[in-house]
Design a protein around this motif. Sequence first.
Motif, PDB file in Angstrom:
ATOM      1  N   GLN A   1       1.008   6.202  11.489  1.00  0.00           N
ATOM      2  CA  GLN A   1      -0.120   6.293  10.563  1.00  0.00           C
ATOM      3  C   GLN A   1       0.321   6.956   9.262  1.00  0.00           C
ATOM      4  O   GLN A   1      -0.074   6.525   8.171  1.00  0.00           O
ATOM      5  CB  GLN A   1      -1.254   7.072  11.208  1.00  0.00           C
ATOM      6  CG  GLN A   1      -2.510   7.111  10.393  1.00  0.00           C
ATOM      7  CD  GLN A   1      -3.626   7.861  11.104  1.00  0.00           C
ATOM      8  OE1 GLN A   1      -3.441   8.418  12.177  1.00  0.00           O
ATOM      9  NE2 GLN A   1      -4.789   7.879  10.490  1.00  0.00           N
ATOM     10  N   ILE A   2       1.151   7.992   9.356  1.00  0.00           N
ATOM     11  CA  ILE A   2       1.678   8.652   8.162  1.00  0.00           C
ATOM     12  C   ILE A   2       2.519   7.675   7.345  1.00  0.00           C
ATOM     13  O   ILE A   2       2.428   7.641   6.110  1.00  0.00           O
ATOM     14  CB  ILE A   2       2.488   9.907   8.550  1.00  0.00           C
ATOM     15  CG1 ILE A   2       1.549  11.006   9.023  1.00  0.00           C
ATOM     16  CG2 ILE A   2       3.347  10.392   7.392  1.00  0.00           C
ATOM     17  CD1 ILE A   2       2.252  12.202   9.618  1.00  0.00           C
ATOM     18  N   SER A   3       3.310   6.865   8.013  1.00  0.00           N
ATOM     19  CA  SER A   3       4.132   5.877   7.315  1.00  0.00           C
ATOM     20  C   SER A   3       3.261   4.865   6.578  1.00  0.00           C
ATOM     21  O   SER A   3       3.530   4.524   5.420  1.00  0.00           O
ATOM     22  CB  SER A   3       5.035   5.164   8.321  1.00  0.00           C
ATOM     23  OG  SER A   3       5.743   4.136   7.701  1.00  0.00           O
ATOM     24  N   ASP A   4       2.209   4.383   7.232  1.00  0.00           N
ATOM     25  CA  ASP A   4       1.293   3.434   6.580  1.00  0.00           C
ATOM     26  C   ASP A   4       0.609   4.068   5.375  1.00  0.00           C
ATOM     27  O   ASP A   4       0.467   3.440   4.324  1.00  0.00           O
ATOM     28  CB  ASP A   4       0.243   2.938   7.565  1.00  0.00           C
ATOM     29  CG  ASP A   4       0.833   2.057   8.657  1.00  0.00           C
ATOM     30  OD1 ASP A   4       1.956   1.542   8.460  1.00  0.00           O
ATOM     31  OD2 ASP A   4       0.174   1.902   9.705  1.00  0.00           O
ATOM     32  N   LEU A   5       0.171   5.310   5.519  1.00  0.00           N
ATOM     33  CA  LEU A   5      -0.505   5.985   4.417  1.00  0.00           C
ATOM     34  C   LEU A   5       0.449   6.254   3.255  1.00  0.00           C
ATOM     35  O   LEU A   5       0.046   6.174   2.092  1.00  0.00           O
ATOM     36  CB  LEU A   5      -1.148   7.284   4.902  1.00  0.00           C
ATOM     37  CG  LEU A   5      -2.346   7.104   5.847  1.00  0.00           C
ATOM     38  CD1 LEU A   5      -2.796   8.447   6.388  1.00  0.00           C
ATOM     39  CD2 LEU A   5      -3.477   6.397   5.154  1.00  0.00           C
TER      40      LEU A   5
ATOM     41  N   ASP B   1       2.996   4.332   2.457  1.00  0.00           N
ATOM     42  CA  ASP B   1       3.132   3.034   1.785  1.00  0.00           C
ATOM     43  C   ASP B   1       1.926   2.751   0.897  1.00  0.00           C
ATOM     44  O   ASP B   1       2.062   2.234  -0.220  1.00  0.00           O
ATOM     45  CB  ASP B   1       3.292   1.915   2.809  1.00  0.00           C
ATOM     46  CG  ASP B   1       4.601   1.999   3.566  1.00  0.00           C
ATOM     47  OD1 ASP B   1       5.530   2.675   3.075  1.00  0.00           O
ATOM     48  OD2 ASP B   1       4.695   1.387   4.654  1.00  0.00           O
ATOM     49  N   GLU B   2       0.746   3.092   1.387  1.00  0.00           N
ATOM     50  CA  GLU B   2      -0.473   2.881   0.602  1.00  0.00           C
ATOM     51  C   GLU B   2      -0.484   3.758  -0.652  1.00  0.00           C
ATOM     52  O   GLU B   2      -0.879   3.306  -1.732  1.00  0.00           O
ATOM     53  CB  GLU B   2      -1.695   3.180   1.464  1.00  0.00           C
ATOM     54  CG  GLU B   2      -2.998   2.787   0.861  1.00  0.00           C
ATOM     55  CD  GLU B   2      -4.160   2.971   1.815  1.00  0.00           C
ATOM     56  OE1 GLU B   2      -5.299   3.047   1.319  1.00  0.00           O
ATOM     57  OE2 GLU B   2      -3.944   3.055   3.030  1.00  0.00           O
ATOM     58  N   ILE B   3      -0.013   4.997  -0.523  1.00  0.00           N
ATOM     59  CA  ILE B   3       0.074   5.894  -1.683  1.00  0.00           C
ATOM     60  C   ILE B   3       1.033   5.324  -2.718  1.00  0.00           C
ATOM     61  O   ILE B   3       0.744   5.316  -3.920  1.00  0.00           O
ATOM     62  CB  ILE B   3       0.512   7.309  -1.245  1.00  0.00           C
ATOM     63  CG1 ILE B   3      -0.634   8.009  -0.528  1.00  0.00           C
ATOM     64  CG2 ILE B   3       0.974   8.135  -2.434  1.00  0.00           C
ATOM     65  CD1 ILE B   3      -0.234   9.316   0.132  1.00  0.00           C
ATOM     66  N   ASN B   4       2.172   4.810  -2.263  1.00  0.00           N
ATOM     67  CA  ASN B   4       3.137   4.214  -3.192  1.00  0.00           C
ATOM     68  C   ASN B   4       2.551   3.000  -3.894  1.00  0.00           C
ATOM     69  O   ASN B   4       2.760   2.806  -5.098  1.00  0.00           O
ATOM     70  CB  ASN B   4       4.420   3.828  -2.453  1.00  0.00           C
ATOM     71  CG  ASN B   4       5.202   5.038  -2.012  1.00  0.00           C
ATOM     72  OD1 ASN B   4       5.087   6.114  -2.576  1.00  0.00           O
ATOM     73  ND2 ASN B   4       5.991   4.872  -0.966  1.00  0.00           N
ATOM     74  N   ARG B   5       1.801   2.173  -3.158  1.00  0.00           N
ATOM     75  CA  ARG B   5       1.176   1.004  -3.765  1.00  0.00           C
ATOM     76  C   ARG B   5       0.158   1.420  -4.828  1.00  0.00           C
ATOM     77  O   ARG B   5       0.115   0.847  -5.924  1.00  0.00           O
ATOM     78  CB  ARG B   5       0.509   0.155  -2.685  1.00  0.00           C
ATOM     79  CG  ARG B   5       0.030  -1.178  -3.212  1.00  0.00           C
ATOM     80  CD  ARG B   5      -0.630  -2.030  -2.165  1.00  0.00           C
ATOM     81  NE  ARG B   5      -1.954  -1.492  -1.880  1.00  0.00           N
ATOM     82  CZ  ARG B   5      -2.397  -1.161  -0.685  1.00  0.00           C
ATOM     83  NH1 ARG B   5      -1.632  -1.295   0.361  1.00  0.00           N
ATOM     84  NH2 ARG B   5      -3.610  -0.683  -0.521  1.00  0.00           N
ATOM     85  N   TYR B   6      -0.639   2.441  -4.519  1.00  0.00           N
ATOM     86  CA  TYR B   6      -1.623   2.910  -5.498  1.00  0.00           C
ATOM     87  C   TYR B   6      -0.951   3.544  -6.716  1.00  0.00           C
ATOM     88  O   TYR B   6      -1.445   3.405  -7.837  1.00  0.00           O
ATOM     89  CB  TYR B   6      -2.598   3.891  -4.862  1.00  0.00           C
ATOM     90  CG  TYR B   6      -3.642   3.232  -4.003  1.00  0.00           C
ATOM     91  CD1 TYR B   6      -4.334   2.117  -4.437  1.00  0.00           C
ATOM     92  CD2 TYR B   6      -3.937   3.730  -2.750  1.00  0.00           C
ATOM     93  CE1 TYR B   6      -5.286   1.510  -3.654  1.00  0.00           C
ATOM     94  CE2 TYR B   6      -4.886   3.130  -1.942  1.00  0.00           C
ATOM     95  CZ  TYR B   6      -5.562   2.019  -2.405  1.00  0.00           C
ATOM     96  OH  TYR B   6      -6.502   1.426  -1.618  1.00  0.00           O
TER      97      TYR B   6
END
Length: 111
Positions: free
Chosen positions: A44-48, A50-55
Motif C-alpha cells: 500500500q505504501i508503494s502504491d501511495l 507512486d500516486e504521489i509521484n504522479r501527482y
Amino acid sequence: MGRLKLLWALVSHYKYAITIVVGILLVGFVDENSFMHRVQLEMQISDLTDEINRYNEQNAADLQQLRELRRGAKAYERIARERYFMQADDEDIYVLSDDEKPVTSNNETIE
C-alpha cells in the motif's frame, strides 16, 4: 486411556517445540502486526508513493502551463485551440481521432 497417556507424553516431550511453532504461527499470520499484514502495508505504501509521484509530475506540468499563460495571449489561443477546439471566424476545425470504435453486437438472442 492409553491413547491419552501417549498423547500427553508426546506433548510434554515436545512442549517447547509446540510452543515455538504456535508462537510463530500467531505472529506470522494471526496477529494484528503479522508479517502478512506488514507485507500488505508495504504494498500500500508503494502504491501511495507512486500516486504521489504522479501527482507531483502533474503539478509540475500544470505549473509550466500556468507560466505559459502568464506570458501572453498566444498561450491562451493555443490552449483554446488544442483543448477546447475553439476556432477563429475564418477557419474550420477537423478533429481526427485514432481511438477505436467500441464493438457492438447486434445479437438479439442475448436479451
